[in-house]
Motif scaffolding. Structure first.
Motif, PDB file in Angstrom:
ATOM      1  N   VAL A  93      -2.912  -9.504  -8.176  1.00  0.00           N
ATOM      2  CA  VAL A  93      -4.034  -9.026  -7.367  1.00  0.00           C
ATOM      3  C   VAL A  93      -5.354  -9.147  -8.129  1.00  0.00           C
ATOM      4  O   VAL A  93      -6.321  -9.694  -7.592  1.00  0.00           O
ATOM      5  CB  VAL A  93      -3.784  -7.586  -6.858  1.00  0.00           C
ATOM      6  N   PRO A  94      -5.452  -8.679  -9.379  1.00  0.00           N
ATOM      7  CA  PRO A  94      -6.727  -8.873 -10.090  1.00  0.00           C
ATOM      8  C   PRO A  94      -7.120 -10.354 -10.208  1.00  0.00           C
ATOM      9  O   PRO A  94      -8.300 -10.685 -10.113  1.00  0.00           O
ATOM     10  CB  PRO A  94      -6.471  -8.267 -11.473  1.00  0.00           C
ATOM     11  N   ALA A  95      -6.142 -11.226 -10.376  1.00  0.00           N
ATOM     12  CA  ALA A  95      -6.439 -12.661 -10.471  1.00  0.00           C
ATOM     13  C   ALA A  95      -6.982 -13.193  -9.153  1.00  0.00           C
ATOM     14  O   ALA A  95      -7.868 -14.055  -9.141  1.00  0.00           O
ATOM     15  CB  ALA A  95      -5.186 -13.431 -10.879  1.00  0.00           C
ATOM     16  N   GLY A 107      -9.703   5.466   1.380  1.00  0.00           N
ATOM     17  CA  GLY A 107      -9.330   4.148   1.895  1.00  0.00           C
ATOM     18  C   GLY A 107      -7.880   3.841   1.605  1.00  0.00           C
ATOM     19  O   GLY A 107      -7.100   4.705   1.216  1.00  0.00           O
ATOM     20  N   GLU A 108      -7.525   2.590   1.787  1.00  0.00           N
ATOM     21  CA  GLU A 108      -6.165   2.112   1.559  1.00  0.00           C
ATOM     22  C   GLU A 108      -5.946   1.956   0.057  1.00  0.00           C
ATOM     23  O   GLU A 108      -6.807   1.423  -0.644  1.00  0.00           O
ATOM     24  CB  GLU A 108      -5.969   0.768   2.253  1.00  0.00           C
ATOM     25  N   VAL A 109      -4.792   2.418  -0.426  1.00  0.00           N
ATOM     26  CA  VAL A 109      -4.501   2.377  -1.862  1.00  0.00           C
ATOM     27  C   VAL A 109      -3.207   1.610  -2.091  1.00  0.00           C
ATOM     28  O   VAL A 109      -2.211   1.828  -1.394  1.00  0.00           O
ATOM     29  CB  VAL A 109      -4.350   3.801  -2.446  1.00  0.00           C
ATOM     30  N   ALA A 110      -3.225   0.726  -3.086  1.00  0.00           N
ATOM     31  CA  ALA A 110      -2.030  -0.005  -3.490  1.00  0.00           C
ATOM     32  C   ALA A 110      -1.816   0.209  -4.985  1.00  0.00           C
ATOM     33  O   ALA A 110      -2.747   0.062  -5.777  1.00  0.00           O
ATOM     34  CB  ALA A 110      -2.175  -1.494  -3.187  1.00  0.00           C
ATOM     35  N   LEU A 111      -0.606   0.592  -5.351  1.00  0.00           N
ATOM     36  CA  LEU A 111      -0.233   0.699  -6.762  1.00  0.00           C
ATOM     37  C   LEU A 111       0.305  -0.667  -7.169  1.00  0.00           C
ATOM     38  O   LEU A 111       1.371  -1.080  -6.721  1.00  0.00           O
ATOM     39  CB  LEU A 111       0.819   1.786  -6.962  1.00  0.00           C
ATOM     40  N   PHE A 171      -8.372   0.208  -2.577  1.00  0.00           N
ATOM     41  CA  PHE A 171      -8.309   0.524  -3.995  1.00  0.00           C
ATOM     42  C   PHE A 171      -6.985   0.054  -4.569  1.00  0.00           C
ATOM     43  O   PHE A 171      -5.929   0.305  -3.990  1.00  0.00           O
ATOM     44  CB  PHE A 171      -8.487   2.030  -4.213  1.00  0.00           C
ATOM     45  N   PHE A 172      -7.065  -0.626  -5.715  1.00  0.00           N
ATOM     46  CA  PHE A 172      -5.888  -1.136  -6.404  1.00  0.00           C
ATOM     47  C   PHE A 172      -5.776  -0.398  -7.733  1.00  0.00           C
ATOM     48  O   PHE A 172      -6.673  -0.489  -8.577  1.00  0.00           O
ATOM     49  CB  PHE A 172      -6.002  -2.646  -6.603  1.00  0.00           C
ATOM     50  N   VAL A 173      -4.684   0.336  -7.886  1.00  0.00           N
ATOM     51  CA  VAL A 173      -4.468   1.148  -9.080  1.00  0.00           C
ATOM     52  C   VAL A 173      -3.464   0.442  -9.965  1.00  0.00           C
ATOM     53  O   VAL A 173      -2.328   0.176  -9.555  1.00  0.00           O
ATOM     54  CB  VAL A 173      -3.963   2.562  -8.709  1.00  0.00           C
ATOM     55  N   ALA A 196       0.843  -1.197   0.000  1.00  0.00           N
ATOM     56  CA  ALA A 196       0.000   0.000   0.000  1.00  0.00           C
ATOM     57  C   ALA A 196       0.873   1.241   0.000  1.00  0.00           C
ATOM     58  O   ALA A 196       2.046   1.212   0.415  1.00  0.00           O
ATOM     59  CB  ALA A 196      -0.913   0.001   1.220  1.00  0.00           C
ATOM     60  N   VAL A 197       0.309   2.342  -0.455  1.00  0.00           N
ATOM     61  CA  VAL A 197       1.001   3.621  -0.497  1.00  0.00           C
ATOM     62  C   VAL A 197       1.380   4.054   0.927  1.00  0.00           C
ATOM     63  O   VAL A 197       2.405   4.689   1.142  1.00  0.00           O
ATOM     64  CB  VAL A 197       0.116   4.682  -1.187  1.00  0.00           C
ATOM     65  N   SER A 198       0.556   3.658   1.901  1.00  0.00           N
ATOM     66  CA  SER A 198       0.793   4.036   3.298  1.00  0.00           C
ATOM     67  C   SER A 198       2.008   3.339   3.896  1.00  0.00           C
ATOM     68  O   SER A 198       2.442   3.694   4.976  1.00  0.00           O
ATOM     69  CB  SER A 198      -0.447   3.712   4.137  1.00  0.00           C
ATOM     70  N   GLY A 199       2.523   2.316   3.226  1.00  0.00           N
ATOM     71  CA  GLY A 199       3.675   1.584   3.730  1.00  0.00           C
ATOM     72  C   GLY A 199       3.316   0.211   4.275  1.00  0.00           C
ATOM     73  O   GLY A 199       4.189  -0.634   4.438  1.00  0.00           O
ATOM     74  N   ARG A 200       2.056  -0.039   4.567  1.00  0.00           N
ATOM     75  CA  ARG A 200       1.675  -1.357   5.046  1.00  0.00           C
ATOM     76  C   ARG A 200       1.372  -2.278   3.864  1.00  0.00           C
ATOM     77  O   ARG A 200       1.364  -1.826   2.719  1.00  0.00           O
ATOM     78  CB  ARG A 200       0.507  -1.269   6.028  1.00  0.00           C
ATOM     79  N   THR A 201       1.142  -3.524   4.129  1.00  0.00           N
ATOM     80  CA  THR A 201       0.838  -4.489   3.084  1.00  0.00           C
ATOM     81  C   THR A 201      -0.625  -4.890   3.190  1.00  0.00           C
ATOM     82  O   THR A 201      -1.092  -5.242   4.273  1.00  0.00           O
ATOM     83  CB  THR A 201       1.738  -5.739   3.219  1.00  0.00           C
ATOM     84  N   VAL A 202      -1.335  -4.834   2.077  1.00  0.00           N
ATOM     85  CA  VAL A 202      -2.732  -5.246   2.024  1.00  0.00           C
ATOM     86  C   VAL A 202      -2.755  -6.717   1.633  1.00  0.00           C
ATOM     87  O   VAL A 202      -2.097  -7.124   0.675  1.00  0.00           O
ATOM     88  CB  VAL A 202      -3.526  -4.405   0.995  1.00  0.00           C
ATOM     89  N   THR A 203      -3.511  -7.517   2.388  1.00  0.00           N
ATOM     90  CA  THR A 203      -3.624  -8.953   2.118  1.00  0.00           C
ATOM     91  C   THR A 203      -5.090  -9.368   2.176  1.00  0.00           C
ATOM     92  O   THR A 203      -5.966  -8.574   2.522  1.00  0.00           O
ATOM     93  CB  THR A 203      -2.841  -9.782   3.155  1.00  0.00           C
ATOM     94  N   ARG A 204      -5.318 -10.623   1.896  1.00  0.00           N
ATOM     95  CA  ARG A 204      -6.675 -11.184   1.967  1.00  0.00           C
ATOM     96  C   ARG A 204      -7.225 -11.045   3.379  1.00  0.00           C
ATOM     97  O   ARG A 204      -8.429 -10.846   3.556  1.00  0.00           O
ATOM     98  CB  ARG A 204      -6.644 -12.651   1.542  1.00  0.00           C
TER      99      ARG A 204
END
Length: 185
Positions: free
Chosen positions: A138-140, A127-131, A105-107, A57-65
């Motif tokens: 991720v889309p899969a 919300g949380e954003v990940a590039l 959000f996944f960009v 994530a842009v915030s520095g944390r990792t987004v997971t399931r």
């Protein structure tokens, strides 16, 4: 010798007729495919179980399931340079679902691109954003997101609503649990 030439000529005539029939069938099929146009890009259908994934994530944390467990979440997939995506971002800010539900959000785009960072900045207040770059991991994990924008409502890592605009989102966080599982498109 003459009977052999007659038999050979008859055999060639039959082969030529069969070849013409097959050629016409192929042409007819190609025309049907051409008229149908390209297949519509895929969005995850309601009922899709989200697979394991990780996204920085842009915030520095990792987004997971695991972030999608324990309630309802709004999940969006957007792409840099996508006009409808940019229009959607402007309309998302006032939607009551995003005020009541956590958003992820996944960009899709180059993380070093200034446009990607600008898009992430606008979404960061929602919300949380990940590039996620142009990777397909991720889309899969969400069932093969191919269309942008895609908005999902996810409850306990299960897609309960899927669409390309605000109609996919609930009007408020207070929803009937049975209706949520029934799905909206």
């Amino acid at each position: 010798m003459l009977p052999a030439l007659i038999a050979l000529t008859a055999l060639l005539a039959i082969a030529t007729a069969a070849n013409l029939l097959l050629t016409f069938a192929v042409v007819r099929r190609l025309r049907a495919v051409e008229e149908a146009g390209p297949p519509a890009p895929r969005r995850p259908p309601v009922g899709t179980r989200v697979a394991d994934f990780t996204a920085p994530a842009v915030s520095g944390r990792t987004v997971t399931r695991a972030d999608l467990l324990g309630g309802e979440r709004v999940v969006g997939f957007l792409q840099v340079g996508c006009g409808p995506c940019a229009d959607l971002i402007d309309t998302l800010a006032g939607h009551p679902a995003l005020a009541a539900l956590p958003g992820y959000f996944f960009v899709s785009g180059d993380p070093s691109d200034p446009l990607a960072r600008e898009m992430a900045g606008k979404l960061g207040v929602l919300g949380e954003v990940a590039l996620v770059g142009d990777g397909l991991d991720v889309p899969a994990a969400f069932g093969g997101v191919e269309a942008f924008p895609t908005l999902l409502v996810v409850r306990d890592a299960l897609v309960t609503a899927s669409g390309h605009d605000l109609a996919a989102l609930p009007r408020s966080a207070e929803r009937d649990p049975v209706g949520a599982a029934g799905g909206r498109r």
